[in-house]
Design an enzyme around this catalytic site. Structure first.
Site, short mmCIF file in Angstrom:
data_model
loop_
_atom_site.label_atom_id
_atom_site.label_comp_id
_atom_site.label_asym_id
_atom_site.label_seq_id
_atom_site.Cartn_x
_atom_site.Cartn_y
_atom_site.Cartn_z
N ASP A 317 80.70 63.73 84.74
CA ASP A 317 80.84 65.17 84.90
C ASP A 317 82.27 65.56 85.25
OD1 ASP A 317 79.50 67.85 85.30
OD2 ASP A 317 80.36 67.57 87.29
N GLU A 370 82.28 64.64 79.96
CA GLU A 370 82.29 66.09 79.87
C GLU A 370 83.73 66.51 80.17
OE1 GLU A 370 80.82 70.22 81.89
OE2 GLU A 370 81.45 68.48 83.03
#
EC number: 2.4.1.18
Length: 637
Positions: A317, A370
């Site tokens: 993330d 990401e």
């Protein structure tokens, strides 16, 4: 004041050396709490890194929470590690470390950074636990490389365990891990997704963070059960042939007092300078990637989920927030690197080392970034200058296509590049096409709500969007609820609106379309085999602004092909001519306007014969009917 039993350690001098070098990615085997027997005496070995502590003790159920009962011994080597064996500590006992800082003179109660299980929030103690489990996924693990390969089909179902499905007859509680194993596993088999991606299951104090404010980097959240219960979920999915992707957050951590922040009276895990150690967006701490011990801690966490829990991929993330020192910071509120640049050199080296270790040690595992900027070579090997990830989320594609689908169709001819621009940079990275949770929260509405028109047109547009997504090069990801057209924005406190499938032909049609797309993609190598190579895709026409129609061909290595055509207006196009490279009969394999999907039932009566009249630079052509707001797949018979 008494002491733990000295002289017992799982950490060798070489372990300490690697730890201090930032190259020990198996720390969970020697730090933390490990139940064992010593000379026939059951208990647990505790080991903690707290280099600025005057003393460290363990308080818990096994000693009446007396902070003076079991002081740990500092290692002789100056590593800052305290360790000792505590008799009678057993699985299920809750404990915390009590740390007296020699810097501040204050005493802090902290949970175990390497704890395998935490109390269920809002309680915050660590729990003594044994991670033994008898796995039954040997066949999956043996053949995982072929299923997880970049040339294999990936259709990813992204889910939040706390809100996918609830149990209303028991206070609307979430499913437990073992319940989810059966229900979610069967659902994924029915819908045909190849992988499940879970929003972070690592322990987090605030449920509303969805797991992205992680504190337990080695513990699945106890909200849904025990570590073995989570192992059962992964095991069951593997036996069904479904891969498991875990979201993982090495970019920041919450500043809760019992956690990693100001751990031993100093900024141990985070940067001391708030311009580098505090995240203004999330009000959280930023790891100090320049500190070798922190790199070893994070690298060990990544390896832990692949090693102990058999994760098939980690989706990392907020990578952009790690890469840039000025991320979300105005001028004057960030510190340049030693060369005067904005790149976080420590974070870059950490990501490269982590990726290299995972690919080396766990065959078949993938890492997915990401990363929301144009940082080059995110999904290229470190030895070529890349970050070493296997794939990267294509955030630009997601934002562009959703913006286009929300427009009134009368204006779309002027914005066709929102659908086509992604192909200009498509082969610079190995992309995943996400329609993720981030697009259905915080007032953004649902995917259904973003579509233009009345309910019938919204359903047609959503089927069109998914058709274009599945035809476009790249692996596919769909957040839960999108597969049947959830109307309401995602709410982590309630279940998805499952009644829509049973009560609405339109939603049931979207659901059936997604199932058929998943099946169709898995059965057609031309739709996945060359996702990341230019040879796998050709435009037929990417600039038909008058009709707002896109057409392209996907290819496989053996010459297989599928023609995909999308009509992005609600107007039916009859006699529409498309050039194709092969003559004969072209079968209409899928048509999103089919009556079985809630459409009007218009189409090409099962297929058309190619004409010898060339078009679009190809020797043959098809004359087709393109229903409004539809996507059609054709293939040579």
């Amino acid at each position: 004041m008494s002491r733990a039993v000295p002289g017992i350690s799982l950490m060798s001098d070489y372990d300490v050396y690697l730890f201090k070098e930032g190259r020990h990615f198996r720390l969970y085997r020697c730090l933390g709490c490990h139940p064992m027997e010593v000379d026939g005496q059951p208990g647990a070995l505790f080991a903690l890194w707290a280099p600025n502590a005057e003393w460290v003790s363990v308080a818990g159920d096994f000693n009446g929470w007396d902070p003076d009962s079991h002081r740990l011994y500092p290692r002789w080597d100056g590593s800052g590690i305290f360790e000792g064996f505590v008799p009678f500590a057993k699985a299920g006992d809750v404990y915390k470390y009590v740390i007296r800082s020699r810097v501040t003179g204050e005493t802090y109660e902290k949970t175990d950074p390497f704890g395998f299980l935490f109390e269920c929030p809002p309680r915050s103690g660590s729990v003594v636990w044994d991670l033994s489990y008898s796995w039954g996924d040997g066949e999956w693990m043996e053949g995982r490389g072929a299923k997880n390969w970049l040339e294999s089909p990936w259709t990813i179902y992204e889910a939040h365990l706390g809100s996918w499905q609830r149990v209303p007859e028991e206070g609307n509680r979430p499913l437990y891990y073992r319940e989810a194993a059966e229900r979610l596993g069967n659902y994924l088999r029915e819908t045909g997704f190849t992988h499940l991606e879970l929003l972070p299951v690592m322990e987090h104090p605030f449920y509303g963070s969805w797991g992205y404010q992680t504190l337990g980097y080695f513990a699945p959240t106890s909200r849904y059960g025990s570590p073995q219960d989570f192992m059962c979920l992964v095991d069951h999915l593997h036996r069904l042939g479904i891969g498991v992707i875990l979201d993982w957050v090495p970019s920041h951590f919450p500043k809760d007092g019992h956690g990693l922040g100001f751990f031993d009276g100093t900024c141990l895990f985070e940067h001391q300078d708030p311009r580098k150690g505090y995240h203004p967006d999330w009000k959280s701490g930023i790891f100090n990637y320049d500190r070798p011990e922190v790199v070893s801690f994070l690298g060990s966490s990544a390896a832990f989920w692949c090693d102990v829990y058999h994760a098939d991929a980690l989706r990392v993330d907020a990578v952009a927030s790690m890469l840039y020192l000025d991320y979300s910071r105005p001028p004057g509120e960030w510190v340049p690197n030693r060369y005067g640049g904005r790149e976080n050199l420590g974070a870059i080296e950490f990501l490269r080392a982590m990726n290299a270790e995972l690919y080396r040690s766990f065959p078949g595992v993938e890492t997915i970034a990401e990363e929301s900027t144009s940082w080059p070579m995110v999904s290229r090997p470190a030895f070529l200058g890349g970050l070493g990830f296997g794939m990267k989320w294509n955030m630009g594609w997601m934002h562009d296509v959703l913006r286009h689908m929300s427009r009134d169709p009368i204006h779309r001819r002027w914005h066709l590049e929102e659908l086509t621009f992604g192909l200009w940079y498509n082969y610079s990275e190995n992309f995943v096409l996400p329609l993720s949770h981030d697009e259905v929260v915080h007032g953004k509405g649902s995917l259904w709500g973003k579509m233009w028109g009345d309910p019938w047109q919204r359903a047609a547009a959503l089927r069109l969007l998914y058709g274009w997504m599945y035809c476009h090069p790249g692996k596919k990801l769909l957040f839960m609820g999108g597969e049947f057209g959830q109307e309401a924005e995602w709410d982590h406190d309630r279940s998805l609106d499952w009644h829509l499938i049973a009560q609405s032909d339109l939603h049931r049609g979207v659901f059936q379309w997604v199932k058929d797309l998943n099946r169709f993609l898995r059965e057609r190598p031309c739709l996945y085999q060359l996702d990341f190579q230019r040879e796998g895709f050709q435009w037929v026409d990417c600039d038909d602004r008058d009709n707002v129609v896109l057409s392209c061909i996907r290819f496989s290595r053996d010459g297989g092909m599928v023609l995909g055509i999308g009509n992005f207006t609600p107007v039916t196009r009859r006699g529409y001519v498309v050039g194709v490279p092969r003559g004969g009969f072209w079968r209409e394999a899928l048509n999103s306007d089919g009556a079985c999907y809630g459409g009007s039932g218009e189409g090409n009566l099962g297929g058309v014969w190619a004409r010898d009249q060339g078009s679009h630079g190809r020797p043959f052509s098809l004359e087709l009917t393109l229903p409004g707001h539809s996507f059609i797949f054709l293939e040579p018979a």
